[in-house]
Design a protein around this motif. Structure first.
Motif, PDB file in Angstrom:
ATOM      1  N   ALA A   1       3.627   0.564  -5.705  1.00 51.77           N
ATOM      2  CA  ALA A   1       2.256   0.412  -5.204  1.00 51.77           C
ATOM      3  C   ALA A   1       1.564  -0.722  -5.951  1.00 51.77           C
ATOM      4  O   ALA A   1       1.880  -0.992  -7.108  1.00 51.77           O
ATOM      5  CB  ALA A   1       1.492   1.714  -5.402  1.00 51.77           C
TER       6      ALA A   1
ATOM      7  N   ILE B   1      -3.567  -0.570  -8.033  1.00 48.62           N
ATOM      8  CA  ILE B   1      -4.142   0.777  -7.992  1.00 48.62           C
ATOM      9  C   ILE B   1      -4.834   1.073  -9.325  1.00 48.62           C
ATOM     10  O   ILE B   1      -4.506   0.468 -10.342  1.00 48.62           O
ATOM     11  CB  ILE B   1      -3.058   1.842  -7.690  1.00 48.62           C
ATOM     12  CG1 ILE B   1      -1.841   1.675  -8.621  1.00 48.62           C
ATOM     13  CG2 ILE B   1      -2.599   1.746  -6.243  1.00 48.62           C
ATOM     14  CD1 ILE B   1      -0.764   2.717  -8.401  1.00 48.62           C
TER      15      ILE B   1
ATOM     16  N   THR C   1      -4.891   6.755  -9.828  1.00 44.17           N
ATOM     17  CA  THR C   1      -3.842   6.717  -8.794  1.00 44.17           C
ATOM     18  C   THR C   1      -2.468   6.509  -9.430  1.00 44.17           C
ATOM     19  O   THR C   1      -1.474   7.082  -8.978  1.00 44.17           O
ATOM     20  CB  THR C   1      -4.138   5.602  -7.776  1.00 44.17           C
ATOM     21  OG1 THR C   1      -5.524   5.633  -7.479  1.00 44.17           O
ATOM     22  CG2 THR C   1      -3.338   5.768  -6.513  1.00 44.17           C
TER      23      THR C   1
ATOM     24  N   TYR D   1       0.603   9.045  -8.623  1.00 44.51           N
ATOM     25  CA  TYR D   1       1.897   8.621  -8.077  1.00 44.51           C
ATOM     26  C   TYR D   1       3.029   8.887  -9.061  1.00 44.51           C
ATOM     27  O   TYR D   1       4.124   9.296  -8.679  1.00 44.51           O
ATOM     28  CB  TYR D   1       1.878   7.135  -7.712  1.00 44.51           C
ATOM     29  CG  TYR D   1       1.040   6.807  -6.497  1.00 44.51           C
ATOM     30  CD1 TYR D   1       0.544   7.820  -5.669  1.00 44.51           C
ATOM     31  CD2 TYR D   1       0.752   5.486  -6.157  1.00 44.51           C
ATOM     32  CE1 TYR D   1      -0.234   7.523  -4.562  1.00 44.51           C
ATOM     33  CE2 TYR D   1      -0.014   5.176  -5.048  1.00 44.51           C
ATOM     34  CZ  TYR D   1      -0.519   6.197  -4.253  1.00 44.51           C
ATOM     35  OH  TYR D   1      -1.274   5.900  -3.161  1.00 44.51           O
TER      36      TYR D   1
ATOM     37  N   TYR E   1       6.315  10.993  -8.477  1.00 40.74           N
ATOM     38  CA  TYR E   1       7.604  10.298  -8.559  1.00 40.74           C
ATOM     39  C   TYR E   1       8.539  10.997  -9.544  1.00 40.74           C
ATOM     40  O   TYR E   1       9.686  11.318  -9.231  1.00 40.74           O
ATOM     41  CB  TYR E   1       7.379   8.844  -8.976  1.00 40.74           C
ATOM     42  CG  TYR E   1       8.656   8.080  -9.249  1.00 40.74           C
ATOM     43  CD1 TYR E   1       9.391   7.515  -8.197  1.00 40.74           C
ATOM     44  CD2 TYR E   1       9.141   7.909 -10.538  1.00 40.74           C
ATOM     45  CE1 TYR E   1      10.563   6.821  -8.435  1.00 40.74           C
ATOM     46  CE2 TYR E   1      10.313   7.219 -10.794  1.00 40.74           C
ATOM     47  CZ  TYR E   1      11.022   6.672  -9.739  1.00 40.74           C
ATOM     48  OH  TYR E   1      12.182   5.983  -9.979  1.00 40.74           O
TER      49      TYR E   1
ATOM     50  N   LYS F   1       8.397   5.451  -0.685  1.00 36.50           N
ATOM     51  CA  LYS F   1       6.957   5.230  -0.498  1.00 36.50           C
ATOM     52  C   LYS F   1       6.369   6.279   0.440  1.00 36.50           C
ATOM     53  O   LYS F   1       5.272   6.793   0.214  1.00 36.50           O
ATOM     54  CB  LYS F   1       6.699   3.833   0.072  1.00 36.50           C
ATOM     55  CG  LYS F   1       6.848   2.743  -0.977  1.00 36.50           C
ATOM     56  CD  LYS F   1       6.560   1.375  -0.380  1.00 36.50           C
ATOM     57  CE  LYS F   1       6.936   0.294  -1.378  1.00 36.50           C
ATOM     58  NZ  LYS F   1       7.076  -1.019  -0.763  1.00 36.50           N
TER      59      LYS F   1
ATOM     60  N   ILE G   1       3.661   8.193  -1.514  1.00 35.86           N
ATOM     61  CA  ILE G   1       2.315   7.718  -1.183  1.00 35.86           C
ATOM     62  C   ILE G   1       1.759   8.413   0.066  1.00 35.86           C
ATOM     63  O   ILE G   1       0.636   8.894   0.084  1.00 35.86           O
ATOM     64  CB  ILE G   1       2.314   6.190  -1.002  1.00 35.86           C
ATOM     65  CG1 ILE G   1       2.800   5.533  -2.301  1.00 35.86           C
ATOM     66  CG2 ILE G   1       0.922   5.679  -0.622  1.00 35.86           C
ATOM     67  CD1 ILE G   1       2.996   4.057  -2.231  1.00 35.86           C
ATOM     68  N   GLU G   2       2.602   8.501   1.104  1.00 38.77           N
ATOM     69  CA  GLU G   2       2.082   9.076   2.363  1.00 38.77           C
ATOM     70  C   GLU G   2       2.333  10.581   2.461  1.00 38.77           C
ATOM     71  O   GLU G   2       1.924  11.209   3.427  1.00 38.77           O
ATOM     72  CB  GLU G   2       2.735   8.368   3.555  1.00 38.77           C
ATOM     73  CG  GLU G   2       2.265   6.920   3.688  1.00 38.77           C
ATOM     74  CD  GLU G   2       3.305   6.047   4.389  1.00 38.77           C
ATOM     75  OE1 GLU G   2       4.068   6.575   5.227  1.00 38.77           O
ATOM     76  OE2 GLU G   2       3.369   4.843   4.074  1.00 38.77           O
TER      77      GLU G   2
END
Ligand SMILES: Cc1cc2nc3c(=O)[nH]c(=O)nc-3n(C[C@H](O)[C@H](O)[C@H](O)COP(=O)(O)OP(=O)(O)OC[C@H]3O[C@@H](n4cnc5c(N)ncnc54)[C@H](O)[C@@H]3O)c2cc1C
Ligand code: SF4
Ligand code: FES
Lengths: 125, 838
Positions: B724, B727, B731, B735, B739, B768, B772-773
């Motif tokens: 990413a 950020i 954030t 993440y 992860y 990702k 992220i999503e």
């Protein structure tokens, strides 16, 4: 260095001359080992609780001659109880000392008996 | 009883014996083998491995006892010096005489040393025997002690020369390759591919000099340089000559056997020489006017000679000999097969080149576009085995042949499946094992896994290049038989790490025996599954390694790193590498008091070596009283977060890298993972903290942090990939929590993030989507699990020294306070070190 190995000769139950009182049962970890001093010898003793058996062998690993086997992890290789050296994971049968994953010399093994709360190791010399 | 004498105990001479004694009729013969070298035959192909371990035994083709056990008389260290063909006798250099019915010449080749002025100087070596390598190692060690920037050159840029070049690099000398031709590997590569290879080799530190003819070796007693032209000199302190080979036919010539103009004993397709009782095999044999400098044809020749002598005279050598080769240098893929350079009249070439990634692939396709004639691969030879098989077996190729070498865009392979190979396809060319033999070994129950296949077919025991294909074939065959191939952790469980993770989580186990008794195979565990289960329980139950210490890996059991002589090293945590002068002094005082060897680690912490088991708790008590805590250097857990000084001090800094690094290190400390984890935080794109070489790395940029994941130093370096951009701190943490937790849940045992990420199906895009999503809808769980681990952190060493029961662990003997009396230290640069191993 290899002369260290000369100090350790396997003993069989039949020809034990000395039963050395090593320590108390509770001094040893369950399914693990600790080292016992007997004269100039270092002996690794294992409480293989899952099998309800005790084993003893030389503490010195024949790979690099370091006094480490008592700190190794025990388990089995297709049913043969074994100890894995903590340095390079060479494994040895606890029954007859044979190197199970290589062609190192076999290690010396000794009989163990439990009487009351005490652990005894048998020597033939 | 007939006598066979084999002259030469090299790879092929040995193979002759091995194949001969396996024959039914072998009892009627007595074999005597003479070897000039001091030891039994060894694997010359893997000679370079000697540099890594100096273990000559590991290279042996078979131990000396093998010969005796099989009735073969082995006489090493004795050269055959004369052959009397009329009397059918040989004489040795020790003047002993032996008579033969059949004589097998397997004298091999020796390195060709060009007649350059000065080649006899000290420091000039050839690369053929174990003794050559021992000589080089000793010379290089001496050089380095005198001159830290010593240089060594290799004369010859062929297959072997490059292998020698890598050896020079590994010995720590500055490597130079000097080649007479205008390109590297002139026999295997075309100009473009050799240009790509040159760039690649230069990128790993080899200096390449092409089109150089050496006139003279400079120096008085020792080599000091090489002279090419009048003003063209290369200063070097050592030279390895690798300029081709010459067959050792001196014996043959002396007794009048027919030899070729440029050497080699002439043989026909039965391996017979001009004397019908004398055979020649291996690198000495001149067959079809060629010497084949590879083992596979030598082994085939050995087989033919065996069959001829036993009486199966139909068995002859094939006409066409496959000269395909793969260079075996770690990190540099080069292969060529079939006809690498093909005249335009025979077919078309398809070429793919990408110099930025040092990639070059060429395949030569017949004019009708139906078959593969040969090719070259540089930079990525992972498809070599498949392409080579297609070529060997004349298999049909896809209509659009370019698919065979173009980077796959959708992950689909253009090759189909290994099971499509014909049964006759020779998978292992060293041992001539076909696909059919491999599959039937499994089908008729002789083998049930890769190790079994290797043991009963010998496939993969030669150069080893076919191993991936043998594994694929084994797995595919097992699957076709309905046998499930599982990546189970060891013989005690039929589950992989991820399965065990779920089992322990769902059932809430807290003891190894509960897991083993309820889900194991009835055994008692081992050094593979015990630490694994320990690590999983630590993650899932947010426990430390003190919970059940007998199942912990040795380092975790004693909360310290075991060293070469069985003593330990101690590494307290220094978050982000920031330390006050007072704490630094405390470390120094403690090290001094306990006489510990002190060094700054690669992760910028301070490591204290040489502590005995008995000393560990004493040292830690003092460390803890000065405000230190465990650094978990011994665990499969977070090591350090390396930081640069960032905007706090640096004039380029974009953000406070130290502050953030400390926060992250304190957040993830102590957490058990499949393998160790390292982090890095750099204050700007100059990247002084080398964050992209870490499992997670942050680089401050305009508008926030760039977050990189899956980097690695070590044996297979890999840059972390961008997860990413721009950020904020919050954030980053969100993440990273997701992860790391995702990695801890799904990786294999002892798999670093880099390897895990590389094998993640769907790659970075998928990662990702998950992180992220939140495509899998697990992000919240992952964060919660991580939060628990963070909140439950406890220093293991503080736990240990406050608990008398735990302290019992830290004593060398159960029945004595004494220390291990076997320890010997020797002085070194004002400190101490363990006595070297011999
Ligand atoms: C570093 C290196 C890497 C290589 N890599 C590869 C590779 O990746 N792939 C590949 O296919 N090939 C490779 N090769 C080539 C391969 O090693 C040879 O093709 C193979 O060793 C040839 O076997 P041989 O038995 O014919 O000869 P050798 O192995 O040389 O054996 C001949 C033996 O005979 C002895 N001898 C000679 N004369 C006498 C005498 N009069 N009396 C008694 N003994 C005698 C010699 O001392 C020697 O030990 C490599 C070679 C080297 C040096
Ligand atoms: S990475 Fe940037 S901020 Fe950090 S020390 Fe280097 S130059 Fe300075
Ligand atoms: S010292 Fe025991 S395995 Fe190496």
């Amino acid at each position: 260095m290899e002369e260290i190995l000369e100090t350790y000769k396997s003993a069989e139950l039949e020809n034990v001359k000395v039963w050395f009182k090593a320590a108390s049962v509770k001094d040893f970890p369950i399914d693990g080992g600790a080292c016992v001093k007997y004269k100039d010898k270092q002996i690794a003793v294992f409480n293989f609780a899952r099998l309800n058996k005790w084993y003893a062998c030389q503490n010195v690993c024949p790979h690099k001659m370091e006094m480490v086997l008592s700190r190794g992890m025990i388990g089995d290789d297709k049913g043969i109880p074994k100890v894995a050296c903590p340095l390079h994971k060479k494994t040895f049968s606890l029954e007859n000392g044979e190197n199970l994953n290589g062609d190192l010399e076999a290690i010396a093994t000794y009989p163990v008996k439990i009487e009351g709360e005490n652990v005894y190791i048998g020597f033939s010399e | 009883m007939k006598n066979i004498i084999v002259v030469g105990n090299g790879m092929v001479g040995y193979k002759f014996c091995e194949k001969f004694v396996a024959q039914d009729g072998s009892k009627d013969f007595k074999i005597t083998v003479f070897g000039e070298e001091p030891r039994p035959a060894y694997d010359r192909v893997h000679l370079s491995e000697f540099f890594e371990n100096q273990d000559a035994k590991a290279l042996e083709m078979a131990p000396a006892e093998w010969y005796a056990d099989n009735g073969v008389e082995l006489i090493t260290g004795e050269r055959v010096s004369d052959i009397n063909r009329t009397e059918k006798t040989i004489t040795t250099a020790k003047d002993r005489e032996f008579s033969y019915d059949y004589l097998v010449m397997a004298t091999g080749s020796s390195p060709f040393v060009p007649p350059i002025k000065g080649v006899e100087k000290e420091g000039v070596f050839v690369y053929r025997t174990i003794e050559d390598l021992e000589g080089m190692l000793a010379y290089a060690a001496k050089l380095k002690a005198e001159k830290p920037d010593a240089k060594a050159a290799v004369l010859g840029g062929g297959l072997l020369g490059l292998e020698a070049g890598k050896a020079v690099l590994d010995m720590g000398l500055e490597p130079h390759i000097v080649e007479f031709a205008p390109k590297l590997m002139p026999r295997q590569l075309d100009s473009r591919s050799s240009q790509v290879l040159k760039l690649k080799l230069e990128s790993i530190g080899l200096n390449i000099h092409l089109s150089k003819a050496t006139n003279q070796i400079l120096g008085d007693k020792f080599i000091t340089g090489m002279e090419f032209g009048e003003d063209d000199v290369l200063d070097v302190d050592m030279l390895i000559i690798s300029a081709g080979i010459r067959p050792r036919d001196e014996l043959a010539k002396a007794c009048g056997l027919e030899v070729g103009v440029r050497g080699g004993i002439i043989v026909d397709n039965t391996m017979k020489t001009s004397d019908e009782n004398i055979y020649a095999i291996g690198e000495i044999a001149l067959y079809n006017q060629m010497i084949y400098g590879l083992v596979a044809p030598g082994y085939d020749m050995a087989e033919v000679a065996v069959q001829q002598i036993i009486g199966n005279t139909d068995n002859t050598m094939v006409d066409d000999i496959d000269m395909s080769t793969k260079l075996k240098l770690i990190g540099v893929d080069v292969a060529s097969f079939g006809e690498p350079f093909m005249p335009a009249s025979k077919g078309h070439s398809i070429i793919f080149e990408n110099k930025t990634e040092y990639l070059y692939k060429r395949i030569n396709v017949s004019l009708d576009g139906k078959s593969l004639l040969g090719g070259i691969l540089v930079g990525d030879a992972s498809d070599y085995n498949m392409l080579h098989q297609m070529y060997l077996n004349g298999m049909a190729i896809p209509e659009n042949a370019a698919q065979l070498i173009l980077p796959a865009s959708d992950g689909a392979s253009a090759f189909g499946d290994v099971t499509d190979l014909p049964d006759e396809a020779q998978v292992c060319s060293c041992e001539s094992v076909t696909k059919g033999q491999i599959c039937s070994a499994i089908e008729n129950g002789e083998a049930t896994d890769v190790a079994g296949v290797v043991a009963c077919t010998k496939a993969g025991t030669g150069c080893g290049g076919c191993k991936p294909m043998v594994a694929d074939l084994t797995n595919a065959t097992l699957k076709s038989l309905g046998i499930e191939v599982k990546d189970s952790v060891c013989e005690h469980f039929d589950y992989n790490r991820q399965d065990l993770y779920k089992i322990i989580q769902v059932k809430g186990y807290t003891k190894f025996n509960e897991v083993l008794d309820n889900h194991g195979n009835g055994g008692h565990g081992c050094e593979l599954c015990k630490p694994l289960v320990a690590s999983l329980m630590a993650t899932i139950n947010a426990d430390t390694a003190n919970e059940e210490y007998a199942i912990q890996d040795s380092n975790d059991r004693f909360l310290a790193n075991i060293q070469r002589n069985g003593t330990y090293s101690v590494v307290p945590r220094v978050p982000g590498g920031e330390i006050t002068p007072d704490k630094l002094i405390a470390l120094g005082e403690i090290a001094k008091k306990h006489d510990l060897y002190t060094k700054i680690t690669g992760g910028v912490r301070i490591d204290l070596f040489g502590a005995t088991l008995n000393q560990l708790p004493l040292i830690w008590k003092e460390l803890i009283s000065h405000g230190f805590e465990s650094g978990h250097a011994y665990g499969k857990s977070l090591r350090t977060v390396k930081t640069c000084v960032g905007s706090t001090w640096c004039r380029y800094g974009m953000d406070e890298s130290v502050s953030f690094g400390i926060e992250l290190e304190n957040r993830y400390r102590g957490i058990r993972a499949p393998h160790k984890i390292k982090g890095g935080v750099s204050g700007c794109i100059r990247e002084c903290a080398e964050a992209r070489g870490k499992d997670f790395g942050l680089i401050a940029v305009e508008g926030g942090w760039n977050l990189y994941v899956g980097g690695n130093g070590g044996a297979t370096p890999r840059h972390a990939e961008l997860l990413a951009e721009q950020i904020d701190n919050e954030t980053v943490i969100k993440y990273l929590d997701r992860y790391l937790m995702f990695y801890m849940r799904t990786a294999k045992p002892l798999q670093r993030t880099a390897a895990w990420q590389e094998r993640l199906e769907g790659g970075m895009d998928y990662l990702k989507e998950v992180i992220i999503e939140d495509k899998l809808g697990i992000a919240e769980d992952l964060e919660k699990e991580m939060e628990t681990l963070v909140n439950r952190f406890e220093c293991e060493w503080t736990q240990a020294i406050n608990n008398p029961e735990m302290m019992k662990r830290f004593s060398h003997f159960v029945n004595s306070e004494e220390e291990d009396d076997n320890l010997v230290f020797v002085p070194m640069r004002d400190q101490k070190m363990p006595e070297p191993w011999n």
